[in-house]
Design an enzyme around this catalytic site. Structure first.
Site, PDB file in Angstrom:
ATOM      1  N   ASP A  17       0.897  -1.155   0.135  1.00  0.00           N
ATOM      2  CA  ASP A  17      -0.151   0.069   0.074  1.00  0.00           C
ATOM      3  C   ASP A  17       0.790   1.190  -0.026  1.00  0.00           C
ATOM      4  O   ASP A  17       2.231   1.237   0.116  1.00  0.00           O
ATOM      5  CB  ASP A  17      -0.950  -0.038   1.108  1.00  0.00           C
ATOM      6  CG  ASP A  17      -1.790   1.093   1.284  1.00  0.00           C
ATOM      7  OD1 ASP A  17      -2.322   1.763   0.276  1.00  0.00           O
ATOM      8  OD2 ASP A  17      -2.283   1.936   2.464  1.00  0.00           O
ATOM      9  N   SER A  18       0.081   2.306  -0.118  1.00  0.00           N
ATOM     10  CA  SER A  18       1.154   3.629  -0.124  1.00  0.00           C
ATOM     11  C   SER A  18       1.414   4.098   1.263  1.00  0.00           C
ATOM     12  O   SER A  18       2.189   4.770   1.655  1.00  0.00           O
ATOM     13  CB  SER A  18       0.172   4.824  -0.614  1.00  0.00           C
ATOM     14  OG  SER A  18      -1.126   4.932   0.267  1.00  0.00           O
ATOM     15  N   TYR A  49      -1.067   8.413  -2.159  1.00  0.00           N
ATOM     16  CA  TYR A  49      -1.412   7.851  -3.694  1.00  0.00           C
ATOM     17  C   TYR A  49      -2.856   8.756  -4.317  1.00  0.00           C
ATOM     18  O   TYR A  49      -2.760   8.820  -5.513  1.00  0.00           O
ATOM     19  CB  TYR A  49      -1.589   6.430  -3.811  1.00  0.00           C
ATOM     20  CG  TYR A  49      -0.365   5.531  -3.927  1.00  0.00           C
ATOM     21  CD1 TYR A  49       1.019   6.218  -3.915  1.00  0.00           C
ATOM     22  CD2 TYR A  49      -0.416   4.383  -4.080  1.00  0.00           C
ATOM     23  CE1 TYR A  49       1.918   5.262  -3.745  1.00  0.00           C
ATOM     24  CE2 TYR A  49       0.673   3.481  -4.347  1.00  0.00           C
ATOM     25  CZ  TYR A  49       1.842   4.041  -4.144  1.00  0.00           C
ATOM     26  OH  TYR A  49       2.947   3.358  -4.201  1.00  0.00           O
ATOM     27  N   CYS A  81      -4.476  -1.734  -1.989  1.00  0.00           N
ATOM     28  CA  CYS A  81      -5.060  -0.324  -2.032  1.00  0.00           C
ATOM     29  C   CYS A  81      -5.801   0.021  -3.132  1.00  0.00           C
ATOM     30  O   CYS A  81      -5.466  -0.427  -4.129  1.00  0.00           O
ATOM     31  CB  CYS A  81      -3.424   0.499  -2.345  1.00  0.00           C
ATOM     32  SG  CYS A  81      -3.542   2.192  -2.924  1.00  0.00           S
ATOM     33  N   THR A  83      -6.766   2.618  -4.761  1.00  0.00           N
ATOM     34  CA  THR A  83      -6.121   3.693  -5.556  1.00  0.00           C
ATOM     35  C   THR A  83      -5.232   3.312  -6.791  1.00  0.00           C
ATOM     36  O   THR A  83      -5.380   3.497  -7.590  1.00  0.00           O
ATOM     37  CB  THR A  83      -5.586   4.924  -4.889  1.00  0.00           C
ATOM     38  OG1 THR A  83      -6.450   5.338  -3.635  1.00  0.00           O
ATOM     39  CG2 THR A  83      -5.361   6.215  -5.737  1.00  0.00           C
ATOM     40  N   GLU A 159      -3.352   7.424   9.351  1.00  0.00           N
ATOM     41  CA  GLU A 159      -1.858   7.150   9.492  1.00  0.00           C
ATOM     42  C   GLU A 159      -1.586   7.737  10.909  1.00  0.00           C
ATOM     43  O   GLU A 159      -0.794   7.056  11.606  1.00  0.00           O
ATOM     44  CB  GLU A 159      -1.166   8.016   8.663  1.00  0.00           C
ATOM     45  CG  GLU A 159      -0.985   7.788   7.133  1.00  0.00           C
ATOM     46  CD  GLU A 159      -0.161   6.438   6.761  1.00  0.00           C
ATOM     47  OE1 GLU A 159       0.973   6.464   7.169  1.00  0.00           O
ATOM     48  OE2 GLU A 159      -0.783   5.794   5.895  1.00  0.00           O
ATOM     49  N   CYS A 195     -11.308   2.746   0.498  1.00  0.00           N
ATOM     50  CA  CYS A 195      -9.902   2.889   0.591  1.00  0.00           C
ATOM     51  C   CYS A 195      -9.302   2.235   1.810  1.00  0.00           C
ATOM     52  O   CYS A 195     -10.108   2.185   2.956  1.00  0.00           O
ATOM     53  CB  CYS A 195      -9.517   4.678   1.042  1.00  0.00           C
ATOM     54  SG  CYS A 195      -7.977   4.866   1.457  1.00  0.00           S
ATOM     55  N   THR A 196      -8.207   1.553   1.664  1.00  0.00           N
ATOM     56  CA  THR A 196      -7.762   0.712   2.862  1.00  0.00           C
ATOM     57  C   THR A 196      -7.575   1.230   4.121  1.00  0.00           C
ATOM     58  O   THR A 196      -7.484   0.630   5.113  1.00  0.00           O
ATOM     59  CB  THR A 196      -6.753  -0.317   2.389  1.00  0.00           C
ATOM     60  OG1 THR A 196      -5.565   0.373   1.932  1.00  0.00           O
ATOM     61  CG2 THR A 196      -7.309  -1.319   1.177  1.00  0.00           C
ATOM     62  N   HIS A 197      -7.327   2.477   4.119  1.00  0.00           N
ATOM     63  CA  HIS A 197      -7.020   3.208   5.308  1.00  0.00           C
ATOM     64  C   HIS A 197      -8.117   3.368   6.169  1.00  0.00           C
ATOM     65  O   HIS A 197      -8.290   3.416   7.328  1.00  0.00           O
ATOM     66  CB  HIS A 197      -6.558   4.522   4.974  1.00  0.00           C
ATOM     67  CG  HIS A 197      -5.130   4.843   4.658  1.00  0.00           C
ATOM     68  ND1 HIS A 197      -4.580   4.369   3.550  1.00  0.00           N
ATOM     69  CD2 HIS A 197      -3.862   5.258   5.559  1.00  0.00           C
ATOM     70  CE1 HIS A 197      -3.106   4.594   3.566  1.00  0.00           C
ATOM     71  NE2 HIS A 197      -2.820   5.028   4.644  1.00  0.00           N
TER      72      HIS A 197
END
Ligand code: DGL
Length: 275
Positions: A17-18, A49, A81, A83, A159, A195-197
């Site tokens: 992932d980013s 990303y 991810c 994106t 994050e 979005c995986t976040h």
């Protein structure tokens, strides 16, 4: 990119992932396949990303994945991810011989689950705008109304949460309110976290959403797919390989993720030199 990727021995999965978002997918893989070693790779050197142009992102993902696989051979690559997946999968699949699992917005299950036919879609600005996402909606939710919102702020907040920092609940409340206001009849009953976040912020998002709204994401489906691709080859006695996190840039932010990574049984942190 070479197409002669070597399988690892013993088995291993590379989750990419980013940033930390792919950990929400890693968590589902670990739940389903507890003995499967993983390399968790974060391209923090090019994060985020969701605001990057298409050509630069395809080139970047190509470069990083190629370097990662050379150093960390894997049997399965998970692009954790949305994106990146909604853009780079055809390219990656044409270049690499190992199985690649991509994470794309869970539109199909959302359409099945929704009683009202009104679905919310929360993703990065890039994923919301992608033709791939619009194609998914046309194909799997042709009779649904999909109300979308792209947010990079939520990515940053996820994050911060994993670094153990205090997060801004007011911003989360504002973003949720903005999405809800886009659908005045209050009919949204399923919200796709594309979005995986965002599954990392499930609790915080739920606090500000009407309780009737069900949140869905693609994590569990990805874990099922990885399980299927392993064809039962995973041994019960566990593996000799360690779980490793790899970052593309050494930063103080990355260093502060140590504790969160430990909760994913990742004790080792490596840095990838892209020069
Ligand atoms: N976690 C990523 C996704 O699933 C992207 C976050 C970002 O770097 O913008 O879309």
């Amino acid at each position: 990119m070479s197409s002669t990727t070597q399988p690892s021995n013993p088995l291993r999965v590379l989750v990419f992932d980013s940033g930390v978002g792919g950990l929400s997918v890693a968590r589902e893989i670990q739940r389903r396949l507890p003995g499967l070693p993983l390399v968790y790779a974060s391209d923090n050197g090019f994060f985020p990303y969701g605001t990057k142009g298409e050509m630069e992102l395809i080139a970047r993902v190509d470069l990083v994945i190629r370097r990662l696989l050379a150093l960390y051979p894997a049997d399965i690559l998970v692009i954790a991810c949305n994106t990146a997946s909604t853009l780079t999968l055809p390219h990656l699949r044409s270049q690499l011989s190992l199985p690649i699992v991509g994470v794309v917005p869970a539109i199909k299950p959302a359409a099945k689950l929704s009683q009202t036919g009104v679905i919310g879609l929360l993703a990065t600005p890039a994923t919301v705008a992608r033709p791939y996402t619009h194609e998914l909606i046309r194909e799997y939710a042709p009779h649904s109304d999909v109300i979308s919102l792209g947010s990079s702020e939520l990515v940053e907040i996820a994050e911060q949460k994993l670094r153990g920092e205090t997060i801004d609940e007011n911003t989360i409340a504002r973003i949720v309110a903005e999405l809800m206001q886009r659908e005045k009849a209050h009919l949204i009953d399923v919200l796709v976290l594309a979005c995986t976040h965002f599954p990392l912020l499930k609790e915080e998002l739920s606090k500000h959403l009407p309780p009737k709204i069900q949140l869905i994401d693609s994590g569990e489906a990805i874990a099922r797919r990885v399980d299927y691709l392993l064809e039962g080859k995973l041994m019960d006695e566990g593996s000799s390989l360690d779980n490793i996190a790899v970052f593309t840039k050494k930063t103080t932010e990355a260093e502060r993720l140590g504790k969160a990574l430990e909760s994913f049984a990742i004790q080792k942190i490596h840095y990838l030199d892209l020069n």
